[in-house]
Design an enzyme around this catalytic site. Sequence first.
Site, mmCIF file in Angstrom:
data_model
loop_
_atom_site.group_PDB
_atom_site.id
_atom_site.type_symbol
_atom_site.label_atom_id
_atom_site.label_comp_id
_atom_site.label_asym_id
_atom_site.label_seq_id
_atom_site.Cartn_x
_atom_site.Cartn_y
_atom_site.Cartn_z
ATOM 1 N N ARG A 131 0.837 -1.215 0.000
ATOM 2 C CA ARG A 131 0.000 0.000 0.000
ATOM 3 C C ARG A 131 0.866 1.257 0.000
ATOM 4 O O ARG A 131 2.029 1.233 0.412
ATOM 5 C CB ARG A 131 -0.948 -0.007 1.208
ATOM 6 C CG ARG A 131 -0.262 0.119 2.528
ATOM 7 C CD ARG A 131 -1.254 0.159 3.684
ATOM 8 N NE ARG A 131 -1.835 -1.125 4.015
ATOM 9 C CZ ARG A 131 -1.246 -2.071 4.752
ATOM 10 N NH1 ARG A 131 -0.032 -1.871 5.240
ATOM 11 N NH2 ARG A 131 -1.850 -3.208 5.005
ATOM 12 N N HIS A 134 1.203 4.184 4.997
ATOM 13 C CA HIS A 134 1.555 3.245 6.076
ATOM 14 C C HIS A 134 0.665 3.492 7.309
ATOM 15 O O HIS A 134 0.536 4.635 7.758
ATOM 16 C CB HIS A 134 3.034 3.419 6.454
ATOM 17 C CG HIS A 134 3.569 2.270 7.248
ATOM 18 N ND1 HIS A 134 3.295 2.093 8.589
ATOM 19 C CD2 HIS A 134 4.347 1.221 6.875
ATOM 20 C CE1 HIS A 134 3.886 0.995 9.019
ATOM 21 N NE2 HIS A 134 4.540 0.436 7.992
ATOM 22 N N SER A 144 -0.064 7.831 19.536
ATOM 23 C CA SER A 144 -0.017 6.523 20.190
ATOM 24 C C SER A 144 -1.452 6.177 20.568
ATOM 25 O O SER A 144 -2.279 7.080 20.760
ATOM 26 C CB SER A 144 0.858 6.621 21.445
ATOM 27 O OG SER A 144 0.611 5.539 22.313
ATOM 28 N N SER A 145 -1.717 4.893 20.705
ATOM 29 C CA SER A 145 -3.051 4.531 21.231
ATOM 30 C C SER A 145 -3.293 5.238 22.562
ATOM 31 O O SER A 145 -4.428 5.564 22.918
ATOM 32 C CB SER A 145 -3.153 3.021 21.490
ATOM 33 O OG SER A 145 -2.679 2.307 20.399
ATOM 34 N N ASN A 146 -2.180 5.474 23.280
ATOM 35 C CA ASN A 146 -2.304 5.992 24.646
ATOM 36 C C ASN A 146 -2.834 7.413 24.708
ATOM 37 O O ASN A 146 -3.381 7.831 25.734
ATOM 38 C CB ASN A 146 -0.946 5.908 25.355
ATOM 39 C CG ASN A 146 -0.442 4.481 25.418
ATOM 40 O OD1 ASN A 146 -1.121 3.560 24.985
ATOM 41 N ND2 ASN A 146 0.753 4.291 25.942
ATOM 42 N N HIS A 193 -42.608 7.818 53.810
ATOM 43 C CA HIS A 193 -42.367 6.464 54.371
ATOM 44 C C HIS A 193 -43.397 5.460 53.858
ATOM 45 O O HIS A 193 -43.727 4.501 54.565
ATOM 46 C CB HIS A 193 -42.408 6.459 55.910
ATOM 47 C CG HIS A 193 -41.493 7.442 56.560
ATOM 48 N ND1 HIS A 193 -40.273 7.096 57.085
ATOM 49 C CD2 HIS A 193 -41.617 8.782 56.763
ATOM 50 C CE1 HIS A 193 -39.679 8.175 57.594
ATOM 51 N NE2 HIS A 193 -40.472 9.211 57.401
ATOM 52 N N SER A 323 -50.397 -9.138 29.560
ATOM 53 C CA SER A 323 -50.225 -10.513 30.032
ATOM 54 C C SER A 323 -50.538 -11.507 28.929
ATOM 55 O O SER A 323 -51.485 -11.327 28.160
ATOM 56 C CB SER A 323 -51.152 -10.759 31.219
ATOM 57 O OG SER A 323 -51.176 -12.128 31.545
ATOM 58 N N SER A 324 -49.768 -12.590 28.913
ATOM 59 C CA SER A 324 -50.048 -13.661 27.958
ATOM 60 C C SER A 324 -51.140 -14.584 28.488
ATOM 61 O O SER A 324 -51.729 -15.361 27.735
ATOM 62 C CB SER A 324 -48.777 -14.471 27.696
ATOM 63 O OG SER A 324 -48.367 -15.079 28.907
ATOM 64 N N LYS A 329 -55.347 -7.559 31.153
ATOM 65 C CA LYS A 329 -54.370 -6.930 32.057
ATOM 66 C C LYS A 329 -53.441 -6.014 31.263
ATOM 67 O O LYS A 329 -52.990 -6.357 30.167
ATOM 68 C CB LYS A 329 -53.552 -8.016 32.752
ATOM 69 C CG LYS A 329 -52.723 -7.520 33.923
ATOM 70 C CD LYS A 329 -52.253 -8.728 34.748
ATOM 71 C CE LYS A 329 -51.579 -8.297 36.025
ATOM 72 N NZ LYS A 329 -50.274 -7.700 35.803
HETATM 73 O O1 LIG Z 1 -0.456 1.290 21.363
HETATM 74 C C1 LIG Z 1 0.303 2.155 21.752
HETATM 75 O O2 LIG Z 1 0.500 3.170 21.072
HETATM 76 C C2 LIG Z 1 1.036 2.028 23.080
HETATM 77 C C3 LIG Z 1 0.622 0.883 23.932
HETATM 78 O O3 LIG Z 1 -0.642 1.053 24.501
HETATM 79 C C4 LIG Z 1 1.607 0.705 25.064
HETATM 80 O O4 LIG Z 1 1.770 1.605 25.887
HETATM 81 O O5 LIG Z 1 2.211 -0.350 25.166
#
Ligand SMILES: O=C(O)C[C@H](O)C(=O)O
Length: 467
Positions: A131, A134, A144-146, A193, A323-324, A329
Amino acid sequence: MPDTHTAAQRLEHDSFGDIAVPADHLWGAQTQRSLQFFAISTERQAPELIHALVLVKKISARVNGELGLLSADKAAAIVAAADEVLAGRWAEEFPLSVWQTGSGTQTNMNVNEVLANRASELLGGVRGPARRVHPNDEVNLGQSSNDVFPTAMHIAAALAIEQQLMPALDELRGQLDLKAQAFADIIKIGRTHLQDATPLTLGQEFSGYVAQLEQGRLHLQAALPHLYQLALGGTAVGIGLNAHPAFAARAAAGIAEATGLPFVSAPNKFEVMAAADALVHGHGVLKTVAASLMKIANDIRWLASGPRCGIGELQIPENEPGSSIMPGKVNPTQSEALTMICCQVFGNDVALNIGGASGNFELNVFRPMMAHNFLQSARLLSDGARSFARHCVAGIAPRRARIEQLLNESLMLVTALAPHIGYDRASAIAKHAHAHGLSLREAALQLGELSGEQFDQWVRVEDMVGR
Ligand SMILES: O=C(O)C[C@H](O)C(=O)O
């Protein structure tokens, strides 16, 4: 003989090597590995979360292009691919389970892979290892996922509150308010109450529900500023390694512009990545709203109980056979659905609290569960509130004869006598009436505590309800 029924596959590649993926799908190697290793239950990442992740990728590609880190054609191709997803195309390309890596890495990579393959196609290239875009180096550039995943969680949560939940609660509040006004002159017996108490109007009772939802809206608004803080630009641990110094602020501004909400780059990335307090706090408000709705839905079904042998002060819409087995009801089904929703929200809150409390060092790794629970709660509360408003509250009618009967039978109207004859003598009248099956008036006269004229002058429900 080759098996002609086998679906066509192509080889994808990641740092672990080659892996076959279905040729007609856009996802790549890491998505395929996740499908293999996390074939867990049926919960999938919420569409709102995928939408937010794709928005983050779109804005990131645009900013990275502007910063000269990504060629203009690749940035445009990623943006175009993201726009296709945001417009509703390719929904089937995000198949991963909620129950996966706690950072959401596989879902982040799922999004990276889909956008990379689709952007490549839009540039005239192929999908797969050859591809032209990337997934890590270009779609995930400076991310980052973080930082991406908490950013998407904040976006999705804030949008869910502002675009789903607040309008739904406003609709329910509006319906309850109509009833509060319509019932302003209906005097009924109060209950504390679960026992008879002094009177109030049905409108006053409903005005309490209206005010509960008004307070809920204020609590929701108060939860938003923390959710507006975005982790994007923090990369792996919050310091922003591999991201351009201008990336975080520009990306947050782009997300704010795209959503119309005032998102900003979090002043402290460590807090928004290592913890998930904004989600915990926000869901605490969803839980509070659930507590309000549960109280309201329960009150309404109790007041509508019967129709012959219960409290029976309200008539609620009869939407379907109840109700069935029991002919004729009809049941308070909208209250039942809404209170079940509230139970689910309370449960989601417990799990979310434990997840939020359990982050270690630089990262909270309970994120997919927390996102799932938050978005499910917001969706359930929104749909549930709308359903309850339209199919129950809008059709509520008072059963005036029953309201009047219970009001007149009540012993607690005696409270109005206490300022005139004292608590103890008034109490003796109430007890005598109850013991001998008398009305309060009859008991008062029998005990010789006051004259009939005095009783009629002092025990006037119209004077007791404080209007
Ligand atoms: O996936 C990522 O970017 C980092 C991962 O969560 C990690 O801290 O190991």
